[in-house]
Design a protein around this motif. Structure first.
Motif, PDB file in Angstrom:
ATOM      1  N   TYR A 176       0.825  -1.205   0.000  1.00 53.37           N
ATOM      2  CA  TYR A 176       0.000   0.000   0.000  1.00 53.37           C
ATOM      3  C   TYR A 176       0.863   1.260   0.000  1.00 53.37           C
ATOM      4  O   TYR A 176       0.401   2.345   0.339  1.00 53.37           O
ATOM      5  CB  TYR A 176      -0.929   0.004   1.224  1.00 53.37           C
TER       6      TYR A 176
ATOM      7  N   SER B 269      -1.098  -8.190   1.949  1.00 51.85           N
ATOM      8  CA  SER B 269      -1.293  -7.153   0.934  1.00 51.85           C
ATOM      9  C   SER B 269      -0.580  -7.482  -0.363  1.00 51.85           C
ATOM     10  O   SER B 269      -0.918  -6.943  -1.424  1.00 51.85           O
ATOM     11  CB  SER B 269      -0.784  -5.807   1.465  1.00 51.85           C
TER      12      SER B 269
ATOM     13  N   VAL C 195      -9.258  -6.272  -0.330  1.00 51.13           N
ATOM     14  CA  VAL C 195      -9.680  -5.508  -1.505  1.00 51.13           C
ATOM     15  C   VAL C 195      -9.535  -6.374  -2.748  1.00 51.13           C
ATOM     16  O   VAL C 195      -8.819  -7.380  -2.749  1.00 51.13           O
ATOM     17  CB  VAL C 195      -8.833  -4.225  -1.666  1.00 51.13           C
ATOM     18  N   GLU C 196     -10.216  -5.959  -3.828  1.00 54.62           N
ATOM     19  CA  GLU C 196     -10.066  -6.584  -5.139  1.00 54.62           C
ATOM     20  C   GLU C 196      -9.224  -5.660  -5.999  1.00 54.62           C
ATOM     21  O   GLU C 196      -9.618  -4.527  -6.287  1.00 54.62           O
ATOM     22  CB  GLU C 196     -11.422  -6.802  -5.785  1.00 54.62           C
TER      23      GLU C 196
ATOM     24  N   SER D 161      -8.605  -7.092   8.506  1.00 57.42           N
ATOM     25  CA  SER D 161      -8.875  -6.316   7.303  1.00 57.42           C
ATOM     26  C   SER D 161      -9.702  -7.181   6.367  1.00 57.42           C
ATOM     27  O   SER D 161      -9.391  -8.370   6.171  1.00 57.42           O
ATOM     28  CB  SER D 161      -7.569  -5.908   6.618  1.00 57.42           C
TER      29      SER D 161
ATOM     30  N   SER E  65      -7.788 -10.947  -5.155  1.00 61.16           N
ATOM     31  CA  SER E  65      -8.138 -10.578  -3.782  1.00 61.16           C
ATOM     32  C   SER E  65      -6.872 -10.464  -2.940  1.00 61.16           C
ATOM     33  O   SER E  65      -6.054 -11.390  -2.902  1.00 61.16           O
ATOM     34  CB  SER E  65      -9.083 -11.626  -3.177  1.00 61.16           C
TER      35      SER E  65
ATOM     36  N   VAL F  14      -7.667   1.238  -4.991  1.00 63.83           N
ATOM     37  CA  VAL F  14      -8.421   0.655  -3.880  1.00 63.83           C
ATOM     38  C   VAL F  14      -8.041   1.350  -2.573  1.00 63.83           C
ATOM     39  O   VAL F  14      -7.011   2.015  -2.469  1.00 63.83           O
ATOM     40  CB  VAL F  14      -8.149  -0.859  -3.753  1.00 63.83           C
ATOM     41  N   SER F  15      -8.894   1.199  -1.550  1.00 64.54           N
ATOM     42  CA  SER F  15      -8.669   1.843  -0.252  1.00 64.54           C
ATOM     43  C   SER F  15      -8.805   0.805   0.862  1.00 64.54           C
ATOM     44  O   SER F  15      -9.881   0.628   1.435  1.00 64.54           O
ATOM     45  CB  SER F  15      -9.658   2.989  -0.045  1.00 64.54           C
ATOM     46  N   PRO F  16      -7.716   0.098   1.199  1.00 62.58           N
ATOM     47  CA  PRO F  16      -7.762  -0.927   2.248  1.00 62.58           C
ATOM     48  C   PRO F  16      -8.044  -0.321   3.623  1.00 62.58           C
ATOM     49  O   PRO F  16      -7.608   0.789   3.936  1.00 62.58           O
ATOM     50  CB  PRO F  16      -6.357  -1.547   2.202  1.00 62.58           C
TER      51      PRO F  16
ATOM     52  N   GLN G 254      -6.954   3.495   7.506  1.00 66.09           N
ATOM     53  CA  GLN G 254      -7.296   3.406   6.085  1.00 66.09           C
ATOM     54  C   GLN G 254      -6.156   3.961   5.233  1.00 66.09           C
ATOM     55  O   GLN G 254      -5.582   5.005   5.545  1.00 66.09           O
ATOM     56  CB  GLN G 254      -8.575   4.194   5.792  1.00 66.09           C
TER      57      GLN G 254
END
Length: 394
Positions: free
Chosen positions: A247, A363, A320-321, A317, A326, A287-289, A277
């Motif tokens: 991220y 992640s 996210v896609e 958590s 995934s 995306v926003s994990p 976040q």
């Protein structure tokens, strides 16, 4: 003539007596033998892990540090204040905080007993300032063993805020609040790299409640010493584990946290919740994990010189896609303990330990790896850290 000189000297003496100042040299050396059951050990590009035994002065109840703080009485309940504090590695003599000489905190400001304090420099955010005291790190101790996985919510202050202006109110019948702004300093982009923080706490008898919120833009700076994640002089990135290392291209970083403690006789019980976040991760298609963390702890004072503590922490958590894959569906369970005996008011001996179990997908798309307090990824889903240490404050 002599009378005039005598009057002048008396006047100078009265000013000196009124505008008193003080400068204090202080610090902590926290040195211990630390055992990690599964520290990162990359062989031929593969993390095979391995046991690790070290003499450590960085990852204890307090990271070793030294500093100078001072105040000058300006009259009218107003004082000029400053604090310059740097982390040190007692085993090598090196600076901590990525080689930053005064990397823990460096600020100057004005403090009014009536109106509060305004300070400028490199400082802690207000999630740390108002919520950390009601986490197990605050009322039990242990910047590593009681920290949340990779310190994702910064509640053991891995990160500091550069170029910041902070205001903290006076104590208003148990209520204190504050606000902080970080100036990004980017030419042509006034808000780039900037951030802000709010917090408040309330204490009444045995109850203490704290809450805080942080938001920072462009947390990964393009050069060393810029950006919240890269604010040390060596530019090391705080996203050190596979839990959140993918991220790194997030356009924002946000933390909201709240917690409380309650004292009952020799016991203090606490409960803390945080939400973290990473906004708009560019490398993963925007995306926003999001992470949620829940912690409960208990401290028990057996005697004036001896106490113990235990805390349980759960981090999750939903994932996210990203590009049809995934990622980041992760879960972490952690238990930490501490026993602390004070030989004197300034010297104590303690034992602390933590065990963590991870599950899900990291992640980066691989299996989630255990990582206690940012010490580094395990080679699998389990990790334990034990520490026996001597701490001296001066």
């Amino acid at each position: 003539m002599k009378k005039r000189w005598l009057a002048a000297l008396m006047a100078a003496g009265s000013v000196t007596a009124h505008a008193q100042s003080s400068v204090t040299l202080y610090g902590i050396i926290d040195e211990g033998v630390q055992f990690n059951t599964n520290a990162k050990n990359v062989v031929n590009g593969v993390n095979v892990g391995g046991r690790q035994l070290t003499l450590d002065s960085i990852n204890g109840l307090n990271g070793s540090r030294w500093g100078i703080r001072g105040a000058e009485d300006l009259g009218g309940h107003l004082a000029a204040i400053f604090d310059i504090q740097g982390g040190i590695n007692a085993n090598t003599g090196a600076f901590a905080q990525g080689g930053t000489p005064f990397g823990r905190t460096t600020y100057v400001g004005l403090n009014s007993l009536d109106y509060g304090a305004v300070t400028l420099g490199r400082q802690y955010d207000l999630v740390v300032g108002f919520v950390q005291p009601v986490t197990s790190t605050g009322y039990i101790g242990g910047s590593t063993t009681f920290g949340h996985p990779v310190d994702l919510d910064n509640l053991v202050n891995t990160l500091r805020v550069n170029n910041s202006i902070k205001y903290v109110s006076p104590n208003l019948h148990g209520f204190i609040f504050g606000a902080e702004a970080s100036l990004g300093g980017q030419p042509g982009n006034v808000t780039g790299g900037s951030g802000y923080s709010f917090g408040a706490s309330y204490s009444n008898g045995p109850l203490t409640v704290g809450a805080g919120f942080n938001f920072f833009k462009n947390p990964t700076g393009s050069t060393a010493g810029t950006g919240l994640f890269t604010d040390n002089v060596n530019g090391a990135n705080s996203l050190s584990g596979t839990m959140n290392s993918n991220y790194v291209t997030a356009s924002s970083y946000q933390v909201a946290a709240i917690g409380a403690t309650y004292a009952i006789g020799p016991a203090i019980i606490g409960l803390t919740y945080s939400n973290t976040q990473y906004g708009n991760v560019a490398s993963l298609g925007g995306v926003s994990p999001k992470f949620n963390d829940l912690e409960a702890g208990l401290r028990w004072q057996f005697a004036p010189s001896f106490f113990t503590g235990i805390a349980y922490n759960y981090t999750s958590s939903t994932g996210v896609e990203a590009h049809g894959v995934s990622l980041g569906d992760q879960h972490y369970h952690q238990v930490a303990v501490l026993a602390d005996y004070f030989i004197s008011k300034r010297t104590d001996v303690y034992f602390t330990g933590a065990i963590q179990l991870a599950s899900g997908v990291s992640s980066t798309g691989g299996a989630a790896a255990a990582n206690i307090g940012g010490l580094g990824d395990s080679s699998n889903d389990r990790q334990a850290v034990l520490r026996l240490a001597l701490r001296h404050k001066f």
